[in-house]
Design a protein around this motif. Structure first.
Motif, PDB file in Angstrom:
ATOM      1  N   UNK A   1      -3.696 -17.809  -1.705  1.00  0.00           N
ATOM      2  CA  UNK A   1      -4.130 -16.935  -2.060  1.00  0.00           C
ATOM      3  C   UNK A   1      -4.458 -16.454  -3.984  1.00  0.00           C
ATOM      4  N   UNK A   2      -5.979 -16.947  -3.603  1.00  0.00           N
ATOM      5  CA  UNK A   2      -6.409 -16.880  -4.981  1.00  0.00           C
ATOM      6  C   UNK A   2      -7.640 -15.404  -4.755  1.00  0.00           C
ATOM      7  N   UNK A   3      -7.804 -15.741  -5.482  1.00  0.00           N
ATOM      8  CA  UNK A   3      -9.460 -14.769  -5.601  1.00  0.00           C
ATOM      9  C   UNK A   3     -10.453 -15.960  -5.575  1.00  0.00           C
TER      10      UNK A   3
ATOM     11  N   UNK B   1     -16.299 -21.199  -5.981  1.00  0.00           N
ATOM     12  CA  UNK B   1     -15.249 -20.081  -7.395  1.00  0.00           C
ATOM     13  C   UNK B   1     -16.441 -20.289  -8.604  1.00  0.00           C
ATOM     14  N   UNK B   2     -17.073 -19.185  -8.520  1.00  0.00           N
ATOM     15  CA  UNK B   2     -18.103 -19.566  -9.729  1.00  0.00           C
ATOM     16  C   UNK B   2     -18.745 -18.398  -9.576  1.00  0.00           C
ATOM     17  N   UNK B   3     -19.089 -17.587  -8.363  1.00  0.00           N
ATOM     18  CA  UNK B   3     -19.293 -16.537  -7.887  1.00  0.00           C
ATOM     19  C   UNK B   3     -19.334 -15.202  -8.822  1.00  0.00           C
ATOM     20  N   UNK B   4     -20.505 -14.100  -7.958  1.00  0.00           N
ATOM     21  CA  UNK B   4     -20.242 -13.104  -8.898  1.00  0.00           C
ATOM     22  C   UNK B   4     -19.288 -12.150  -7.937  1.00  0.00           C
ATOM     23  N   UNK B   5     -19.013 -11.279  -8.799  1.00  0.00           N
ATOM     24  CA  UNK B   5     -17.824 -10.008  -7.810  1.00  0.00           C
ATOM     25  C   UNK B   5     -19.085  -9.198  -7.138  1.00  0.00           C
ATOM     26  N   UNK B   6     -20.058  -9.523  -6.465  1.00  0.00           N
ATOM     27  CA  UNK B   6     -20.796  -8.462  -5.222  1.00  0.00           C
ATOM     28  C   UNK B   6     -21.369  -9.432  -4.634  1.00  0.00           C
TER      29      UNK B   6
ATOM     30  N   UNK C   1     -10.733 -11.562  -1.501  1.00  0.00           N
ATOM     31  CA  UNK C   1      -9.428 -12.089  -0.919  1.00  0.00           C
ATOM     32  C   UNK C   1      -8.141 -13.389  -1.671  1.00  0.00           C
ATOM     33  N   UNK C   2      -9.094 -14.539  -1.015  1.00  0.00           N
ATOM     34  CA  UNK C   2      -8.377 -15.778  -0.602  1.00  0.00           C
ATOM     35  C   UNK C   2      -9.598 -16.667  -0.667  1.00  0.00           C
ATOM     36  N   UNK C   3      -8.318 -18.212  -1.288  1.00  0.00           N
ATOM     37  CA  UNK C   3      -9.969 -19.496  -0.615  1.00  0.00           C
ATOM     38  C   UNK C   3      -9.977 -19.199   0.594  1.00  0.00           C
TER      39      UNK C   3
END
Length: 141
Positions: free
Chosen positions: A120-122, A36-41, A85-87
């Motif tokens: 099931x978490x982004x 977690x913590x990166x960008x969307x792209x 879309x998931x871990x």
């Protein structure tokens, strides 16, 4: 008393001439690798300029791992996998090679296989790498 003084002087002279091996730094170091913590792209970015590297000095996860002197001796690489879309997704360094004119970094992405359990978490996987060289960097994925 005189013998003790001569011994002390000899010890000081020997100590001053001693070479201390501070060890050599590895070619690269993974400073952080997070799910977690990166960008969307998805992107890979090479930071070589002082103002770019200074941004990393303000990061809570990195502040104890980066020194201001690194600006003159190292480059940094941000490996960002983008929104998932998931871990269970990761981005990592597979290999780093030092060539006469450049550093080549091979990146490895890992994704959960079909039927594997994953949260099931982004997720927004990323890694930050210090390359202890100022040579140009090429990234292969």
């Amino acid at each position: 008393m005189r013998k003790m003084l001569v011994t002390s002087v000899v010890l000081v002279l020997v100590a001053c001439g001693a070479k201390v091996d501070k060890g050599t730094r590895p070619l690269y170091e993974v400073l952080t690798q997070q799910e977690q913590g990166g960008a969307q792209v998805r992107f890979f970015e090479i930071l070589t300029e002082e103002k770019e590297i200074n941004m990393l000095l303000g990061d809570e996860n990195l502040k104890d791992k980066i020194k201001p002197a690194d600006i003159n001796t190292a480059n940094f690489v941000i490996l960002n996998l983008g929104e998932q879309t998931s871990g269970g997704h990761t981005v990592a360094v597979e290999k780093v090679e030092e060539l006469p004119d450049k550093i080549v970094i091979t990146v490895k992405e890992s994704h959960p296989g079909p039927g594997e359990m994953a949260t099931s978490v982004m997720s927004y996987p990323y890694a930050i790498v210090r390359v202890n060289s100022k040579k140009p960097i090429e990234i292969k994925d």
